[in-house]
Design a protein around this motif. Structure first.
Motif, short mmCIF file in Angstrom:
data_model
loop_
_atom_site.label_atom_id
_atom_site.label_comp_id
_atom_site.label_asym_id
_atom_site.label_seq_id
_atom_site.Cartn_x
_atom_site.Cartn_y
_atom_site.Cartn_z
N PRO A 33 0.88 -1.32 -0.15
CA PRO A 33 0.13 -0.44 -0.11
C PRO A 33 1.18 1.11 0.14
N ASP A 34 0.13 2.39 -0.64
CA ASP A 34 0.53 3.63 -0.37
C ASP A 34 1.53 3.96 0.84
N PRO A 35 2.56 3.91 1.33
CA PRO A 35 2.96 4.43 2.23
C PRO A 35 2.97 5.36 3.49
N ARG A 36 2.25 6.56 1.85
CA ARG A 36 1.80 8.11 2.90
C ARG A 36 0.31 7.54 3.57
N GLU A 37 -0.38 6.73 3.06
CA GLU A 37 -1.58 6.39 3.74
C GLU A 37 -1.59 5.13 5.11
N HIS A 38 -0.54 3.88 4.71
CA HIS A 38 -0.33 2.85 5.60
C HIS A 38 0.97 3.20 5.73
N GLN A 39 1.35 3.12 6.94
CA GLN A 39 2.91 2.68 7.54
C GLN A 39 3.21 1.19 7.14
N GLN A 40 4.41 1.36 6.45
CA GLN A 40 4.93 -0.51 6.20
C GLN A 40 5.67 -0.72 7.33
N HIS A 41 5.82 -2.08 8.08
CA HIS A 41 6.92 -2.05 8.87
C HIS A 41 7.96 -3.25 8.31
N LEU A 42 9.37 -3.29 9.05
CA LEU A 42 9.51 -4.29 8.36
C LEU A 42 10.29 -5.19 9.83
N CYS A 43 9.83 -6.54 9.93
CA CYS A 43 10.43 -6.75 11.65
C CYS A 43 11.93 -7.82 10.70
N LEU A 44 12.87 -7.40 11.52
CA LEU A 44 14.06 -7.97 11.15
C LEU A 44 14.40 -8.40 12.57
N ASP A 45 15.66 -9.88 12.06
CA ASP A 45 16.57 -10.34 13.10
C ASP A 45 17.98 -9.89 14.01
N LYS A 46 18.35 -10.16 14.52
CA LYS A 46 19.89 -9.21 15.19
C LYS A 46 20.63 -8.99 13.80
N GLY A 47 20.64 -10.41 12.91
CA GLY A 47 21.36 -10.51 11.67
C GLY A 47 21.78 -9.43 10.93
N PHE A 48 20.28 -8.47 10.60
CA PHE A 48 20.05 -8.19 10.07
C PHE A 48 20.76 -5.96 11.07
N SER A 49 20.83 -6.12 12.16
CA SER A 49 21.74 -5.08 12.91
C SER A 49 22.66 -3.89 11.98
N GLY A 50 22.68 -2.49 12.22
CA GLY A 50 23.85 -1.86 11.05
C GLY A 50 22.68 -0.56 10.38
N ALA A 51 23.10 -0.23 10.13
CA ALA A 51 22.96 0.95 9.34
C ALA A 51 22.50 0.59 7.59
N SER A 52 23.54 -0.27 6.89
CA SER A 52 23.15 -0.75 6.16
C SER A 52 21.67 -0.59 5.86
N SER A 53 21.33 -1.94 6.68
CA SER A 53 19.81 -2.84 6.46
C SER A 53 19.20 -1.92 6.83
N ASP A 54 19.45 -0.78 7.63
CA ASP A 54 17.70 0.16 7.98
C ASP A 54 18.02 1.04 6.86
N ALA A 55 18.62 1.67 5.92
CA ALA A 55 18.50 2.70 5.46
C ALA A 55 17.72 1.77 3.96
N THR A 56 18.39 0.76 4.03
CA THR A 56 18.03 -0.50 2.68
C THR A 56 16.48 -0.57 2.85
N ALA A 57 16.15 -0.73 4.47
CA ALA A 57 14.63 -0.74 4.44
C ALA A 57 13.58 0.80 4.16
N ARG A 58 14.27 1.83 4.56
CA ARG A 58 13.54 3.09 4.66
C ARG A 58 13.63 3.18 3.10
N VAL A 59 14.91 2.94 2.28
CA VAL A 59 14.43 3.43 0.54
C VAL A 59 13.16 2.57 0.10
N PHE A 60 12.68 1.29 0.31
CA PHE A 60 11.57 0.34 0.50
C PHE A 60 10.60 0.97 0.72
N GLY A 61 10.44 2.24 1.57
CA GLY A 61 9.16 2.83 2.43
C GLY A 61 8.73 1.94 3.73
#
Length: 127
Positions: free
Chosen positions: A26-54
């Motif tokens: 759905p449009d991220p402006r209307e419905h906020q999309q959440h992405l739950c990841l485990d500890k293997g994805f901790s780091g700035a690059s994974s955080d930034a990648t998730a935010r780029v995709f909304g």
């Protein structure tokens, strides 16, 4: 679904996995999309990648456990959904052993197995 070598870390495949999503979110402006990841994805690059995709990333840091309001540990993460699906796919011998040498052929076998799983589930639910 993304296929890669066994020696590639999961966090390096996050962008490829998010690009491979078939269903439009759905449009991220209307419905906020959440992405739950485990500890293997901790780091700035994974955080930034998730935010780029909304997506709003929820990534636990290494050494951090979920705690309630009083500071006590709560239940473990519900990874059983993913583990169950992988278990179902491992019932297919061609996927478990990987006879195919080309990654496109292996990906096609995994997609066919997923389609069969959904068809069998749909058939069970309708009868």
């Amino acid at each position: 679904m993304v296929v890669s070598g066994a020696n590639v870390h999961d966090s390096l495949l996050l962008q490829d996995a998010l690009e491979a999503v078939i269903v439009e979110p759905p449009d991220p402006r209307e419905h906020q999309q959440h992405l739950c990841l485990d500890k293997g994805f901790s780091g700035a690059s994974s955080d930034a990648t998730a935010r780029v995709f909304g997506y709003e990333p929820h990534i636990r840091q290494i050494g951090e456990e979920k705690k309630d309001l009083r500071g006590h540990k709560t239940r473990k993460a519900r990874r059983w959904v993913v583990e169950r699906t992988i278990g179902w796919l491992n019932r297919c011998r061609g996927i478990l052993i990987r006879y195919e040498k080309k990654s496109k052929n292996y990906l096609a076998a995994v997609q066919l197995a997923c389609a069969l799983l959904w068809f069998r589930r749909l058939q069970r639910l309708t009868t």
